[in-house]
Motif scaffolding. Structure first.
Motif, PDB file in Angstrom:
ATOM      1  N   GLU A  54      41.498  43.867  46.672  1.00  0.00           N
ATOM      2  CA  GLU A  54      40.977  44.651  47.792  1.00  0.00           C
ATOM      3  C   GLU A  54      40.213  45.871  47.292  1.00  0.00           C
ATOM      4  O   GLU A  54      39.203  46.258  47.889  1.00  0.00           O
ATOM      5  N   ALA A  55      40.671  46.481  46.212  1.00  0.00           N
ATOM      6  CA  ALA A  55      39.966  47.624  45.637  1.00  0.00           C
ATOM      7  C   ALA A  55      38.606  47.201  45.084  1.00  0.00           C
ATOM      8  O   ALA A  55      37.639  47.953  45.173  1.00  0.00           O
ATOM      9  N   ILE A  56      38.524  45.985  44.548  1.00  0.00           N
ATOM     10  CA  ILE A  56      37.252  45.473  44.021  1.00  0.00           C
ATOM     11  C   ILE A  56      36.260  45.274  45.166  1.00  0.00           C
ATOM     12  O   ILE A  56      35.086  45.614  45.049  1.00  0.00           O
ATOM     13  N   LYS A  57      36.737  44.737  46.288  1.00  0.00           N
ATOM     14  CA  LYS A  57      35.871  44.565  47.453  1.00  0.00           C
ATOM     15  C   LYS A  57      35.338  45.907  47.939  1.00  0.00           C
ATOM     16  O   LYS A  57      34.151  46.044  48.249  1.00  0.00           O
ATOM     17  N   ALA A  58      36.211  46.897  48.009  1.00  0.00           N
ATOM     18  CA  ALA A  58      35.798  48.233  48.449  1.00  0.00           C
ATOM     19  C   ALA A  58      34.810  48.844  47.451  1.00  0.00           C
ATOM     20  O   ALA A  58      33.850  49.514  47.859  1.00  0.00           O
ATOM     21  N   ALA A  59      35.031  48.605  46.163  1.00  0.00           N
ATOM     22  CA  ALA A  59      34.128  49.124  45.130  1.00  0.00           C
ATOM     23  C   ALA A  59      32.745  48.497  45.251  1.00  0.00           C
ATOM     24  O   ALA A  59      31.731  49.160  45.022  1.00  0.00           O
ATOM     25  N   LYS A  60      32.706  47.223  45.618  1.00  0.00           N
ATOM     26  CA  LYS A  60      31.418  46.541  45.777  1.00  0.00           C
ATOM     27  C   LYS A  60      30.639  47.149  46.941  1.00  0.00           C
ATOM     28  O   LYS A  60      29.432  47.389  46.827  1.00  0.00           O
ATOM     29  N   LYS A  61      31.324  47.425  48.036  1.00  0.00           N
ATOM     30  CA  LYS A  61      30.659  48.029  49.193  1.00  0.00           C
ATOM     31  C   LYS A  61      30.142  49.428  48.872  1.00  0.00           C
ATOM     32  O   LYS A  61      29.040  49.795  49.255  1.00  0.00           O
ATOM     33  N   ALA A  62      30.959  50.221  48.167  1.00  0.00           N
ATOM     34  CA  ALA A  62      30.603  51.616  47.877  1.00  0.00           C
ATOM     35  C   ALA A  62      29.793  51.759  46.583  1.00  0.00           C
ATOM     36  O   ALA A  62      29.356  52.862  46.254  1.00  0.00           O
ATOM     37  N   LYS A  63      29.619  50.652  45.837  1.00  0.00           N
ATOM     38  CA  LYS A  63      28.890  50.671  44.561  1.00  0.00           C
ATOM     39  C   LYS A  63      29.473  51.719  43.599  1.00  0.00           C
ATOM     40  O   LYS A  63      28.759  52.486  42.964  1.00  0.00           O
ATOM     41  N   ASP A  79      31.284  40.131  41.870  1.00  0.00           N
ATOM     42  CA  ASP A  79      31.885  38.837  42.215  1.00  0.00           C
ATOM     43  C   ASP A  79      32.676  38.272  41.033  1.00  0.00           C
ATOM     44  O   ASP A  79      33.778  37.749  41.214  1.00  0.00           O
ATOM     45  N   GLU A  80      32.107  38.381  39.837  1.00  0.00           N
ATOM     46  CA  GLU A  80      32.802  37.906  38.626  1.00  0.00           C
ATOM     47  C   GLU A  80      34.091  38.701  38.407  1.00  0.00           C
ATOM     48  O   GLU A  80      35.144  38.135  38.099  1.00  0.00           O
ATOM     49  N   LEU A  81      34.005  40.016  38.597  1.00  0.00           N
ATOM     50  CA  LEU A  81      35.177  40.877  38.447  1.00  0.00           C
ATOM     51  C   LEU A  81      36.239  40.518  39.476  1.00  0.00           C
ATOM     52  O   LEU A  81      37.421  40.405  39.152  1.00  0.00           O
ATOM     53  N   PHE A  82      35.832  40.296  40.721  1.00  0.00           N
ATOM     54  CA  PHE A  82      36.780  39.920  41.780  1.00  0.00           C
ATOM     55  C   PHE A  82      37.477  38.614  41.433  1.00  0.00           C
ATOM     56  O   PHE A  82      38.701  38.509  41.540  1.00  0.00           O
ATOM     57  N   ASP A  83      36.711  37.608  41.009  1.00  0.00           N
ATOM     58  CA  ASP A  83      37.292  36.305  40.657  1.00  0.00           C
ATOM     59  C   ASP A  83      38.291  36.446  39.513  1.00  0.00           C
ATOM     60  O   ASP A  83      39.375  35.863  39.548  1.00  0.00           O
ATOM     61  N   TYR A  84      37.931  37.224  38.501  1.00  0.00           N
ATOM     62  CA  TYR A  84      38.822  37.402  37.347  1.00  0.00           C
ATOM     63  C   TYR A  84      40.106  38.114  37.752  1.00  0.00           C
ATOM     64  O   TYR A  84      41.203  37.696  37.384  1.00  0.00           O
ATOM     65  N   VAL A  85      39.978  39.195  38.525  1.00  0.00           N
ATOM     66  CA  VAL A  85      41.143  39.966  38.954  1.00  0.00           C
ATOM     67  C   VAL A  85      42.040  39.134  39.856  1.00  0.00           C
ATOM     68  O   VAL A  85      43.266  39.132  39.710  1.00  0.00           O
ATOM     69  N   ASP A  86      41.430  38.387  40.768  1.00  0.00           N
ATOM     70  CA  ASP A  86      42.207  37.537  41.681  1.00  0.00           C
ATOM     71  C   ASP A  86      42.982  36.477  40.907  1.00  0.00           C
ATOM     72  O   ASP A  86      44.169  36.247  41.149  1.00  0.00           O
ATOM     73  N   HIS A  87      42.321  35.855  39.929  1.00  0.00           N
ATOM     74  CA  HIS A  87      42.969  34.827  39.101  1.00  0.00           C
ATOM     75  C   HIS A  87      44.100  35.440  38.270  1.00  0.00           C
ATOM     76  O   HIS A  87      45.203  34.894  38.199  1.00  0.00           O
ATOM     77  N   LYS A  88      43.811  36.572  37.641  1.00  0.00           N
ATOM     78  CA  LYS A  88      44.806  37.228  36.784  1.00  0.00           C
ATOM     79  C   LYS A  88      46.023  37.669  37.595  1.00  0.00           C
ATOM     80  O   LYS A  88      47.157  37.524  37.149  1.00  0.00           O
TER      81      LYS A  88
END
Length: 98
Positions: A54-63, A79-88
Motif C-alpha cells: 500500500e505504501a508503494i501504491k501511495a508512493a507511485k501516486k505522489a512520485k 510497478d516492478e517494485l510493487f510486484d517484488y514487494v508483494d511477492h516478498k
C-alpha cells in the motif's frame, strides 16, 4: 550466548524504522540508473522501503522516489517494485523470515 544487534533502516516512504532484512533496497548508480538491489550490495546511493504494498501504491501516486533520488522515475519501476514487494511479503507470510 551474546545477543546480536539487529541492523535497522528507515523506510523512506513511511519514516519508520524496521530491521534491514525486512526491507528492500533501491539504488541509484553513478550513471543515474535506478534499480532494485535484492542482494543489498550494489554500489550507489541506496534507500530502503518496507514490505508494504500500500505504501508503494501511495508512493507511485505522489512520485516520492522522484524526490528522494532527484531524478524522474518511470511508472514501470514503481510497478516492478510493487510486484517484488508483494511477492516478498507473501513469501514471508508463508515461510516466515528468509
Amino acid at each position: 550466548m551474546k545477543k546480536r544487534k539487529i541492523p535497522m533502516r528507515k523506510d523512506i516512504l513511511t519514516n519508520e524504522m524496521h530491521p534491514k532484512k525486512e526491507m528492500v533496497r533501491i539504488v541509484k548508480n553513478k550513471a543515474g540508473e535506478i534499480s532494485l538491489d535484492t542482494t543489498g550490495k550494489k554500489p550507489g546511493r541506496g534507500a530502503y522501503v518496507s514490505l508494504n504494498p500500500e505504501a508503494i501504491k501511495a508512493a507511485k501516486k505522489a512520485k516520492i522516489l522522484n524526490e528522494v533520488f532527484e531524478s524522474p522515475i518511470p511508472d514501470e519501476f514503481y510497478d516492478e517494485l510493487f510486484d517484488y514487494v508483494d511477492h516478498k511479503k507473501a513469501r514471508q507470510e508463508l515461510f516466515g523470515n528468509d
